[in-house]
Scaffold this motif. Structure first.
Motif, PDB file in Angstrom:
ATOM      1  N   SER A  90       0.802  -1.326  -0.210  1.00 27.02           N
ATOM      2  CA  SER A  90       0.111  -0.246  -0.140  1.00 27.02           C
ATOM      3  C   SER A  90       1.066   0.984  -0.157  1.00 27.02           C
ATOM      4  CB  SER A  90      -1.253   0.129   1.344  1.00 27.02           C
ATOM      5  OG  SER A  90      -0.068   0.419   2.151  1.00 27.02           O
ATOM      6  N   GLY A  91      -0.046   2.656   0.183  1.00 27.63           N
ATOM      7  CA  GLY A  91       1.194   3.809  -0.476  1.00 27.63           C
ATOM      8  C   GLY A  91       2.073   3.665   1.274  1.00 27.63           C
ATOM      9  N   VAL A  92       0.812   3.604   2.244  1.00 24.66           N
ATOM     10  CA  VAL A  92       1.719   3.549   3.597  1.00 24.66           C
ATOM     11  C   VAL A  92       3.257   2.844   4.220  1.00 24.66           C
ATOM     12  CG1 VAL A  92       1.111   2.881   6.407  1.00 24.66           C
ATOM     13  CG2 VAL A  92      -0.486   4.064   4.714  1.00 24.66           C
ATOM     14  N   HIS A 137      -0.802  13.799   4.709  1.00 27.23           N
ATOM     15  CA  HIS A 137      -1.416  12.506   5.170  1.00 27.23           C
ATOM     16  C   HIS A 137      -1.245  11.991   6.746  1.00 27.23           C
ATOM     17  CE1 HIS A 137      -1.271   8.041   4.174  1.00 27.23           C
ATOM     18  NE2 HIS A 137      -3.218   8.296   4.185  1.00 27.23           N
ATOM     19  N   SER A 186      -2.871  14.589   0.586  1.00 29.55           N
ATOM     20  CA  SER A 186      -4.091  14.035   0.257  1.00 29.55           C
ATOM     21  C   SER A 186      -4.863  14.930   0.018  1.00 29.55           C
ATOM     22  CB  SER A 186      -4.843  13.451   1.490  1.00 29.55           C
ATOM     23  OG  SER A 186      -4.251  12.250   1.894  1.00 29.55           O
ATOM     24  N   ASP A 188       5.461  11.572  -2.264  1.00 24.19           N
ATOM     25  CA  ASP A 188       4.462  10.700  -1.993  1.00 24.19           C
ATOM     26  C   ASP A 188       3.442  11.312  -2.833  1.00 24.19           C
ATOM     27  OD1 ASP A 188       2.131   9.248  -1.231  1.00 24.19           O
ATOM     28  OD2 ASP A 188       2.222  10.060   0.866  1.00 24.19           O
ATOM     29  N   HIS A 209      -1.916   9.804  -3.996  1.00 19.62           N
ATOM     30  CA  HIS A 209      -3.243  10.849  -5.614  1.00 19.62           C
ATOM     31  C   HIS A 209      -2.939  10.875  -6.339  1.00 19.62           C
ATOM     32  CE1 HIS A 209      -7.116  11.499  -3.180  1.00 19.62           C
ATOM     33  NE2 HIS A 209      -5.701  11.363  -2.103  1.00 19.62           N
ATOM     34  N   SER A 239       0.671   4.950  -4.251  1.00 21.98           N
ATOM     35  CA  SER A 239      -0.698   3.597  -4.245  1.00 21.98           C
ATOM     36  C   SER A 239      -0.959   3.556  -6.060  1.00 21.98           C
ATOM     37  CB  SER A 239      -2.186   4.700  -3.222  1.00 21.98           C
ATOM     38  OG  SER A 239      -1.441   4.900  -2.364  1.00 21.98           O
ATOM     39  N   HIS A 275      -3.724   2.961  -6.916  1.00 21.62           N
ATOM     40  CA  HIS A 275      -5.018   2.383  -7.370  1.00 21.62           C
ATOM     41  C   HIS A 275      -5.630   3.532  -6.873  1.00 21.62           C
ATOM     42  CE1 HIS A 275      -4.079   2.130  -3.060  1.00 21.62           C
ATOM     43  NE2 HIS A 275      -5.036   3.315  -2.192  1.00 21.62           N
ATOM     44  N   LYS A 276      -5.840   5.086  -7.057  1.00 18.41           N
ATOM     45  CA  LYS A 276      -6.143   5.951  -5.987  1.00 18.41           C
ATOM     46  C   LYS A 276      -6.366   7.083  -8.178  1.00 18.41           C
ATOM     47  CE  LYS A 276      -4.395   6.779  -1.500  1.00 18.41           C
ATOM     48  NZ  LYS A 276      -3.958   7.535  -1.021  1.00 18.41           N
TER      49      LYS A 276
HETATM   50  C1  LIG Z   1      -3.727   7.554   0.079  1.00 20.50           C
HETATM   51  C2  LIG Z   1      -2.517   8.320   0.367  1.00 20.50           C
HETATM   52  C3  LIG Z   1      -2.208   7.487   1.434  1.00 20.50           C
HETATM   53  C4  LIG Z   1      -1.864   5.884   1.305  1.00 20.50           C
HETATM   54  O1  LIG Z   1      -2.544   5.479   1.263  1.00 20.50           O
HETATM   55  P1  LIG Z   1      -3.439   3.763   1.315  1.00 20.50           P
HETATM   56  O2  LIG Z   1      -4.524   3.405   1.167  1.00 20.50           O
HETATM   57  O3  LIG Z   1      -2.131   3.574   2.287  1.00 20.50           O
HETATM   58  O4  LIG Z   1      -2.303   3.371   0.283  1.00 20.50           O
HETATM   59  C5  LIG Z   1      -0.231   7.512   1.564  1.00 20.50           C
HETATM   60  N1  LIG Z   1      -0.190   8.733   1.313  1.00 20.50           N
HETATM   61  C6  LIG Z   1      -1.299  10.024   0.951  1.00 20.50           C
HETATM   62  C7  LIG Z   1      -0.900  11.214   0.796  1.00 20.50           C
HETATM   63  C8  LIG Z   1      -2.608   9.382   0.583  1.00 20.50           C
HETATM   64  O5  LIG Z   1      -3.536  10.144  -0.170  1.00 20.50           O
END
Ligand SMILES: *Cc1c(COP(=O)(O)O)cnc(C)c1O
Length: 434
Positions: free
Chosen positions: A92-94, A121, A181, A206, A209, A233, A235-236
């Protein structure tokens, strides 16, 4: 609990959810819909397997096709972003951000990022929340970093370069986390890199988005502008499976990032999602430019139409947006909580969001003054400028004219009848099939 009835309830809830989204306007800025081919990969046997380590250095047997797919996924991502190195394993992005913290910092180091109230975020958050209670976010609570904030210019909805430079000189960070975000406009990456770099700090952007917009050449490419690494990520705006990735041109840092991911952060890395990412990357390579252009032009069209309908749209003097997002200030229309619920009853799915000036005017994350709208998913369904105007009228009817939301829900359902399939893909198919 009766397992048979719970079993049926889960399956029927999935079906009810599907029907709901099939007749709604999904406008959460962090979401999208993937193609039938991507969903086929998600349902594949890859999702039962392990392939710990790196292609060619696995510690499991049975991975020859998985290795082929993961190599393709890396090569495709490298081609999309014209970059030398890609790690497609973060789930995931996190986790992608955590791999950067793990690889490039030590606990106690200073990291600078935007606060959540200004578009940052949770993964960039400090040890504790505002009153010193609870967990504040990943950077502080998980990696033990000392989080200091990048300065924000509320008026221009962007990083305040001069103030941020002063803070960089004061706090001497190891790492800068750019991106965010809530992101309407490209950020001053070059300016930050120049100062941070001269002081020995690394810069990660990051792009959770905006990764799909960057891929289509419609948003700043942070690495071309000097950032050391980019996390995202998938999937955005990048319309793939829920997953993450890291890219860089720096071989030495990449070696550390690889090790941070394995054996640091991952055992299995969701191989079905890696396969799905490879497919989405093919779609982005082929259709990504037209898709990203349509997304940005739809966001602009929606912002102007909402403004014409009487809404307070954020950043009017800057043309409202250059991304997939539009921000509404609904402080005088009942606040974000009420507006979000009314729209939901009208089958329009958005999320309430803090605006940079909300805390000052006494609003909190529970009932903030903003709504964050995203147009990536409705663009993938094939909607264009005409639909953006219709949608703005629906918002007006629900939030300004206070019409019965259930009546608007019918109008939404009718509008969606002409937009049932996923576009920008090799084999068009139903958008909400499962
Ligand atoms: C959505 C988001 C993430 C991570 O999202 P995941 O749900 O872990 O993929 C990280 N950084 C930003 C700035 C985001 O908006």
């Amino acid at each position: 609990m009766d397992p048979r009835s719970a079993y049926k309830e889960v399956l029927s809830s999935i079906e009810e959810h599907r029907k709901w989204f099939d007749s709604s306007l999904p406008m959460i800025a962090s979401e999208n819909v993937s193609s039938p081919a991507v969903r086929r990969a998600i349902a594949s046997d890859f999702g039962h397997r392990y392939a710990e380590g790196w292609v060619g250095e696995r510690v499991y047997a049975g991975t020859k096709y998985i290795d082929k797919v993961e190599s393709l996924a890396m090569d495709l991502i490298k081609e999309i972003y014209h970059i030398r190195f890609a790690d497609v394993r973060p789930i995931s992005g996190v986790v992608a951000n955590l791999s950067i913290y793990t690889a490039l910092t030590q606990p106690g180091d200073v990291v600078m990022a935007l606060p959540i109230t200004k578009g940052g975020h949770i993964s960039m958050g400090p040890l504790t929340g505002s009153k010193g209670q609870f967990i504040g976010g990943t950077a502080g609570a998980v990696r033990g970093l000392n989080v200091r904030y990048i300065a924000f210019d509320d008026e221009n909805m962007n990083i305040d370069v001069d103030k941020t430079i002063k803070r960089i000189e004061k706090y001497n960070p190891k790492l800068m986390m750019l991106g965010g975000s809530v992101i309407l406009f490209p950020q001053p990456v070059k300016e930050i890199v120049e100062v941070a770099g001269s002081m020995g700090a690394l810069v990660n952007y990051d792009a959770a988005h905006v990764a799909g917009l960057i891929a289509g050449g419609q948003f700043q490419h942070p690495i071309d502008e000097g950032a050391d690494t980019m996390t995202f990520s998938t999937h955005k705006t990048f319309f793939g499976p829920q997953h993450g990735a890291v890219i860089t041109n720096n071989e030495e840092k990449f070696d550390l990032i690889k090790r941070a991911n394995f054996p640091g952060l991952l055992s299995n890395h969701h191989l079905h999602a890696v396969a799905a990412l490879a497919i989405a990357a093919c779609e982005i390579l082929n259709f990504g430019k037209n898709y990203a252009k349509a997304v940005v032009s739809n966001a602009k069209a929606l912002a102007y139409a909402l403004h014409d309908e009487g809404f307070k749209v954020v950043a009017e003097h800057l043309g409202f947006t250059k991304s997939h997002q539009v921000l509404l200030d609904v402080d005088e229309v009942g606040g974000g909580y009420k507006c979000e619920k009314l729209l939901e009853q009208a089958n329009i799915i958005v999320n309430r969001n803090l605006l940079p000036w909300d805390i000052k005017r006494g609003r909190t994350f529970k009932d903030p003054g903003g709504l964050r709208l995203g147009v990536a998913e409705i663009t993938r369904l094939g909607m264009g400028g005409d639909e953006m105007k219709l949608i703005a009228k629906l918002y007006r009817k629900v939030l300004l004219d206070k019409e019965d939301p259930s009546k608007i829900a019918k109008e939404v359902r009718d509008l969606r009848k002409n937009f049932r399939t996923v576009k920008y893909t090799f084999e068009e198919g139903l958008a909400y099939e499962h």
